[in-house]
Each structure stands twice: as structure tokens, then as C-alpha cells.
Design a protein around this motif. Structure first.
Motif, short mmCIF file in Angstrom:
data_model
loop_
_atom_site.label_atom_id
_atom_site.label_comp_id
_atom_site.label_asym_id
_atom_site.label_seq_id
_atom_site.Cartn_x
_atom_site.Cartn_y
_atom_site.Cartn_z
N THR A 1 39.76 35.03 30.01
CA THR A 1 39.76 34.65 31.82
C THR A 1 40.32 33.62 32.04
O THR A 1 40.47 33.26 33.31
CB THR A 1 38.25 35.05 32.28
N SER B 1 46.17 32.33 33.61
CA SER B 1 46.80 32.33 34.95
C SER B 1 47.19 33.72 35.36
O SER B 1 48.08 34.17 34.76
CB SER B 1 47.92 31.28 35.19
N ARG B 2 46.24 34.44 36.33
CA ARG B 2 46.57 35.86 36.74
C ARG B 2 46.61 35.80 38.36
O ARG B 2 45.78 35.02 38.78
CB ARG B 2 45.87 36.82 35.83
N LYS B 3 47.22 36.74 38.73
CA LYS B 3 47.01 37.14 40.37
C LYS B 3 45.51 37.56 40.37
O LYS B 3 44.81 38.22 39.68
CB LYS B 3 47.94 38.22 40.66
N GLU B 4 45.03 37.47 41.79
CA GLU B 4 43.78 37.68 42.04
C GLU B 4 43.85 39.35 42.05
O GLU B 4 44.94 39.95 42.33
CB GLU B 4 43.35 37.50 43.29
N THR B 5 42.89 39.98 41.47
CA THR B 5 42.59 41.47 41.34
C THR B 5 43.02 42.09 42.78
O THR B 5 43.87 43.07 42.70
CB THR B 5 41.31 42.02 41.10
N GLN B 6 42.39 41.45 43.94
CA GLN B 6 42.77 42.49 45.12
C GLN B 6 44.44 42.28 45.31
O GLN B 6 44.99 42.95 46.31
CB GLN B 6 42.11 41.90 46.18
N GLU B 7 45.22 41.13 44.91
CA GLU B 7 46.61 41.41 45.14
C GLU B 7 47.41 42.29 44.29
O GLU B 7 48.56 42.66 44.71
CB GLU B 7 47.25 39.92 44.57
N GLU C 1 36.27 48.54 39.53
CA GLU C 1 36.58 47.09 39.60
C GLU C 1 36.49 46.68 37.81
O GLU C 1 37.26 45.84 37.71
CB GLU C 1 35.36 46.42 40.23
N ASP D 1 39.81 44.34 36.68
CA ASP D 1 39.53 43.10 36.56
C ASP D 1 39.94 42.69 35.09
O ASP D 1 40.11 41.51 34.81
CB ASP D 1 38.01 42.72 36.62
N LYS E 1 44.48 43.39 34.78
CA LYS E 1 45.27 42.57 35.08
C LYS E 1 45.79 41.20 34.01
O LYS E 1 46.61 40.66 34.37
CB LYS E 1 44.62 41.56 36.53
N TYR E 2 45.11 40.92 33.04
CA TYR E 2 45.40 40.32 31.87
C TYR E 2 46.63 40.60 30.88
O TYR E 2 46.60 40.08 29.80
CB TYR E 2 44.11 39.81 31.25
#
Length: 169
Positions: free
Chosen positions: A59, A62-68, A77, A81, A84-85
């Protein structure tokens, strides 16, 4: 390219389970661009490591926010969550998911800011989408969510290119 990402991510994760580090080396070049009618696609470097050398907390990446990257119905969720990784070329994270009742629509975004040359983005992001689909299927299976996957025929005329639809059973 989707298949290459999907298959090689399985190899990537398997090797990591054996304490073998893997690095997708996308901009690598070979002396010969083709071998026995097979075109060079991508290079992967790997080497044996010690468990202490692997990232302890994914975690911190560096990743985009989940809602993006994930929109729609709540309830998944835990999947959003984690997936995205998934790794992507130059950390572009081209995946976009629209979650509807019992359905996930997966798209590849084409308008992404990156240090990657624009001429290479579609090629590498298509591989990225295969990687992402494998992560998505792992997360769904791990959470005991049965699914049926339908791959879409890519249409290059849009900012969001349909890649797959997952019917959640």
C-alpha cells in the motif's frame, strides 16, 4: 497484448512466491526484433533475492485513488482497493471500471499523462490491461465471487476503450 499481460503476470507472481524478483522491462530492445516469425514484445528481468528485499507493504506504492479508477455500485470496495495495485508501464494505471449491479465493465483509458512516449502508450497499456484482468480475477476468486468474463473487441475511437465485462454470478 492482453494475453501477454495476463499470462506473464501469472509468471511474475509465481516467481515472487519463490523469492525471485521480477521487473517488466518494457523499453528493452533486442538485437533481432523477430525470431522464427515471432515478434519481440516485452522483456522481463528476474533474479533471486532474499525475502527481506521484497516490499513489505504494497500500500506504500504510488497509485491513483480508488474513486479515480472505479465508479458505481458500492459493495465491492475490497476488490477495488486491491486491484488498483496491479503493475503498469510507467505507473500509468490505464484501467477504469464501472460497477453496475452484478456487472463490472472494464475500460482502457487512452488520455493519460505519462513519461512514456505517446507512440508506445497504446501498446504497453494493452499489456497492462492483461495484468489488471489477472489481478481482478484473482481478487474475485479470493473473495469467492463467481464471474463470467466477456472480452470486448477493442475500438480505438474513444477515450475509454471497452476491454471486458464481468458478469458477477
Amino acid at each position: 497484448m492482453l494475453n501477454i499481460g495476463f499470462i506473464f503476470e501469472q509468471l511474475d507472481l509465481y516467481l515472487a512466491s519463490k523469492d525471485i524478483g521480477v521487473c517488466w522491462y518494457g523499453m528493452g530492445k533486442t538485437q533481432e526484433p523477430e525470431y522464427e516469425n515471432l515478434k519481440f514484445v516485452i522483456m522481463i528481468a528476474f533474479g533471486k533475492g532474499r525475502p527481506s528485499e521484497f516490499r513489505k507493504d504494497y500500500t506504500k506504492c504510488s497509485r491513483k485513488e480508488t474513486q479515480e479508477i472505479w465508479t458505481g455500485s458500492p459493495g465491492l470496495e475490497v476488490i477495488a482497493d486491491v486491484v488498483k495495485y496491479a503493475p503498469s508501464a510507467c505507473n500509468t494505471q490505464p484501467w477504469r471500471i464501472v460497477c453496475e449491479k452484478n456487472k463490472l465493465k472494464v475500460y482502457r483509458a487512452t488520455k493519460i499523462k505519462s513519461i512514456m512516449p505517446k507512440s508506445k502508450a497504446s501498446f504497453y497499456n494493452s499489456i497492462d490491461m492483461g495484468i489488471f484482468l489477472y489481478f481482478l480475477e484473482l481478487a474475485l476468486s479470493h473473495n469467492k465471487i463467481p464471474f463470467q468474463r466477456i472480452l470486448c473487441k477493442e475500438n480505438q475511437s474513444s477515450d475509454l476503450i471497452p476491454v471486458a465485462i464481468y458478469n458477477l454470478l
